[in-house]
Each structure stands twice: as structure tokens, then as C-alpha cells.
Motif scaffolding. Sequence first.
Motif, PDB file in Angstrom:
ATOM      1  N   ARG A   4     -23.269 -17.746  32.918  1.00 49.14           N
ATOM      2  CA  ARG A   4     -24.620 -18.453  31.604  1.00 49.14           C
ATOM      3  C   ARG A   4     -25.551 -18.292  31.771  1.00 49.14           C
ATOM      4  O   ARG A   4     -26.462 -17.764  30.415  1.00 49.14           O
ATOM      5  CB  ARG A   4     -24.128 -19.995  31.159  1.00 49.14           C
ATOM      6  N   ASP A 111     -18.921 -12.558  19.049  1.00 50.96           N
ATOM      7  CA  ASP A 111     -17.741 -13.787  19.864  1.00 50.96           C
ATOM      8  C   ASP A 111     -17.944 -14.832  19.587  1.00 50.96           C
ATOM      9  O   ASP A 111     -17.183 -15.707  20.132  1.00 50.96           O
ATOM     10  CB  ASP A 111     -17.878 -12.947  21.325  1.00 50.96           C
ATOM     11  N   GLY A 112     -18.846 -15.427  19.592  1.00 50.09           N
ATOM     12  CA  GLY A 112     -18.784 -17.046  19.455  1.00 50.09           C
ATOM     13  C   GLY A 112     -18.093 -17.246  18.615  1.00 50.09           C
ATOM     14  O   GLY A 112     -17.335 -16.671  17.369  1.00 50.09           O
ATOM     15  N   TRP A 114     -19.885 -20.429  20.506  1.00 55.63           N
ATOM     16  CA  TRP A 114     -19.742 -21.344  21.963  1.00 55.63           C
ATOM     17  C   TRP A 114     -20.550 -21.977  22.038  1.00 55.63           C
ATOM     18  O   TRP A 114     -22.009 -22.692  21.814  1.00 55.63           O
ATOM     19  CB  TRP A 114     -19.819 -20.538  22.991  1.00 55.63           C
ATOM     20  N   LYS A 115     -20.391 -23.453  22.612  1.00 53.57           N
ATOM     21  CA  LYS A 115     -20.753 -25.106  22.203  1.00 53.57           C
ATOM     22  C   LYS A 115     -22.722 -24.528  22.785  1.00 53.57           C
ATOM     23  O   LYS A 115     -23.889 -24.688  22.526  1.00 53.57           O
ATOM     24  CB  LYS A 115     -20.631 -25.381  23.378  1.00 53.57           C
ATOM     25  N   SER A 117     -23.819 -21.426  24.518  1.00 53.55           N
ATOM     26  CA  SER A 117     -24.986 -20.291  24.504  1.00 53.55           C
ATOM     27  C   SER A 117     -25.355 -19.819  23.388  1.00 53.55           C
ATOM     28  O   SER A 117     -25.913 -19.681  22.583  1.00 53.55           O
ATOM     29  CB  SER A 117     -23.991 -19.087  24.507  1.00 53.55           C
ATOM     30  N   THR A 118     -24.144 -20.049  22.109  1.00 52.75           N
ATOM     31  CA  THR A 118     -24.377 -20.401  20.377  1.00 52.75           C
ATOM     32  C   THR A 118     -25.839 -21.093  20.217  1.00 52.75           C
ATOM     33  O   THR A 118     -26.625 -21.004  19.590  1.00 52.75           O
ATOM     34  CB  THR A 118     -23.171 -20.218  20.327  1.00 52.75           C
ATOM     35  N   ALA A 140     -12.638 -20.283  17.461  1.00 53.79           N
ATOM     36  CA  ALA A 140     -13.810 -20.505  18.332  1.00 53.79           C
ATOM     37  C   ALA A 140     -14.503 -20.793  16.768  1.00 53.79           C
ATOM     38  O   ALA A 140     -15.270 -22.327  17.364  1.00 53.79           O
ATOM     39  CB  ALA A 140     -14.960 -19.332  18.886  1.00 53.79           C
ATOM     40  N   ASN A 143     -13.043 -24.657  17.295  1.00 53.57           N
ATOM     41  CA  ASN A 143     -13.177 -25.382  18.100  1.00 53.57           C
ATOM     42  C   ASN A 143     -14.479 -26.046  17.806  1.00 53.57           C
ATOM     43  O   ASN A 143     -15.358 -27.078  18.581  1.00 53.57           O
ATOM     44  CB  ASN A 143     -13.126 -24.696  19.160  1.00 53.57           C
ATOM     45  N   ASN A 144     -15.705 -25.273  17.721  1.00 52.61           N
ATOM     46  CA  ASN A 144     -17.109 -25.251  17.507  1.00 52.61           C
ATOM     47  C   ASN A 144     -17.374 -24.927  15.649  1.00 52.61           C
ATOM     48  O   ASN A 144     -18.646 -24.478  15.233  1.00 52.61           O
ATOM     49  CB  ASN A 144     -18.573 -24.350  18.082  1.00 52.61           C
ATOM     50  N   GLY A 256     -21.985 -15.324  23.409  1.00 54.86           N
ATOM     51  CA  GLY A 256     -20.911 -16.363  24.335  1.00 54.86           C
ATOM     52  C   GLY A 256     -20.201 -14.992  24.856  1.00 54.86           C
ATOM     53  O   GLY A 256     -19.909 -14.124  24.180  1.00 54.86           O
ATOM     54  N   TYR A 267     -16.700 -11.240  29.269  1.00 55.14           N
ATOM     55  CA  TYR A 267     -17.287 -10.344  27.968  1.00 55.14           C
ATOM     56  C   TYR A 267     -16.141  -9.557  27.712  1.00 55.14           C
ATOM     57  O   TYR A 267     -16.420  -8.927  28.247  1.00 55.14           O
ATOM     58  CB  TYR A 267     -18.373 -10.438  27.807  1.00 55.14           C
TER      59      TYR A 267
END
Length: 269
Positions: A4, A111-112, A114-115, A117-118, A140, A143-144, A256, A267
Motif C-alpha cells: 500500500r 477498481d475502487g 477501497w477503505k 487507498s481510496t 467493492a 463493501n464501501n 486500489g 493489480y
Amino acid sequence: MENRKIFVLPHKLLIALLLFTSTLCLSFVIPKSWNLSQIIGINKPKIEIINSNADNQQRVAEFQTAMEASLNEQLKQKNLLSVSPTSFNGKIIYEIKPIGNKKVIALTFDDGPWKNSTRQTLDILKKNNIKATFFVVGQALKNNPELGKQVITEGHAIANHTWHHWYHFMNPQVAAFEIDKTTDLIYQVTGVKTNLFRPPGGHLSNGLVAHARNKKYATLMWSADSRDFQQPAPETLVNNVIKNARPGGIILLHDGGAIALVPSKLYLR
Ligand SMILES: [Zn+2]
């Protein structure tokens, strides 16, 4: 954790350098005749004047004006950022020709959300007053959802990058599921009905783009690939973008990894 850190550092440097070379402006402008409130179901607030006192009337009027200005600003942002001009409907776009060859360029993050990195990406964009487009993956976003909302409240565009991020050939029913389910979730989470689409991996012939074109999505590709999914050195990543940066360009970045989607690969595009 190590991965990360490696991933976030190039973004910081990239954005800092891009600030010197370009002014960001998403160039997808909606015709003025469109009424976004009809599309996303937002109505202007109605305030009843319940006291005939002149001072109160003035205060209510001022409050109503402020409310409408705030709402119009929100609608303007959504108008400009998440819906393409009708001339792009059903088309595949690699870059645009800005009026007057203005030095504008679009940053896109795939692709996000994401908790971590986004959130970090959003913080960097906010700090530098940059608006971008986030091509989200449906599962994704599921999930977020709070990060999907944050994308919109901070003035960015949100766009469709399918539900599963699959590359393989899909029949029309599966392709429709991948795109429609993601658009529906984006709408449920953010209130924005996007018509911007990008196929995973840039694959144009696995059934997804055929569905997107039938449904009049603007399929947005890119003119400069950061190749950040290869986790290059920061200088290499920056150079990958700068060497292909030009007015009206679209830059491919990621907020992410697809590590949770495809554990064997770090990735994906
Ligand atoms: Zn992707």
C-alpha cells in the motif's frame, strides 16, 4: 501494508507534478436543457412562509435562496461530472478535443473503492483542489458505500466499471447484469445515475461494451496509462503519464488493488 505504501507514494508525486503541467477539468459537459433533478429524483426545497412579518419574510427568502444556491451547486457538480454529453452516447472515447485547445486533462481512478487507498486518494485530491472520475467496481462499492458517497460529496464523478471486474467473454445476459447491477447500486448509494462506463482491462469485445453501447453509455478509455498496476518507481510512473499528457487527455490510474478480487494478482487495469 508495504504494498500500500508503495502504491500511494506515486500518486502523491504524480499529482504534484501534474499540477505544474495541467489544470484539471472534466470535460464532459451536459446540455443545458437537461434537468438533472428529473434524472436523479432531487426536487428543489419548498419553504412555506408561515409568518407575514416583513423581517421574517426576508429571512425566509434569504434562507430559501441560500438553499437553492447550495442545491444548484450540487446538481451542477453531478451534471458536469457523472453524465456525458449526448454526442458521446454509445461511443468509445479515448480523449476529447477541448475548446481552444485548453490545457485540461482528466484523472480517472479505477477498481475502487477501497477503505484505505481510496480515502488517501480522496484526501490528496481535496488538498490539491482536483476533481477526478472514479470508475467503481460494484462489489467493492457494496463493501464501501460510504466512500462512494464521499466521492460525490467531494465533487468527483462516479462511473461504472462492472460488478465483478471480469475479463472473459460474457453472453448478453451476464454483460447486462455486470453493468446494470453496478449502475443501480451507484444510484442507490449516491443518487447519481451515471452513464459513464469503462470495461475492465480495456477489453472491447467480450460482450460488455456491446451492452454499454446498446444502453447509450459513453465508454471511456484513456490516452495515457500510468501503468501503476505494475508498481513502478515513482519517477517511471510520473513519466508514463507526462510523456503522453496532452490537452483533452484521459489518464488511467487506480485507487486500489484488485487483490481481494483476484488474489493471485496485485493489480488489474
Ligand atoms: Zn479495472
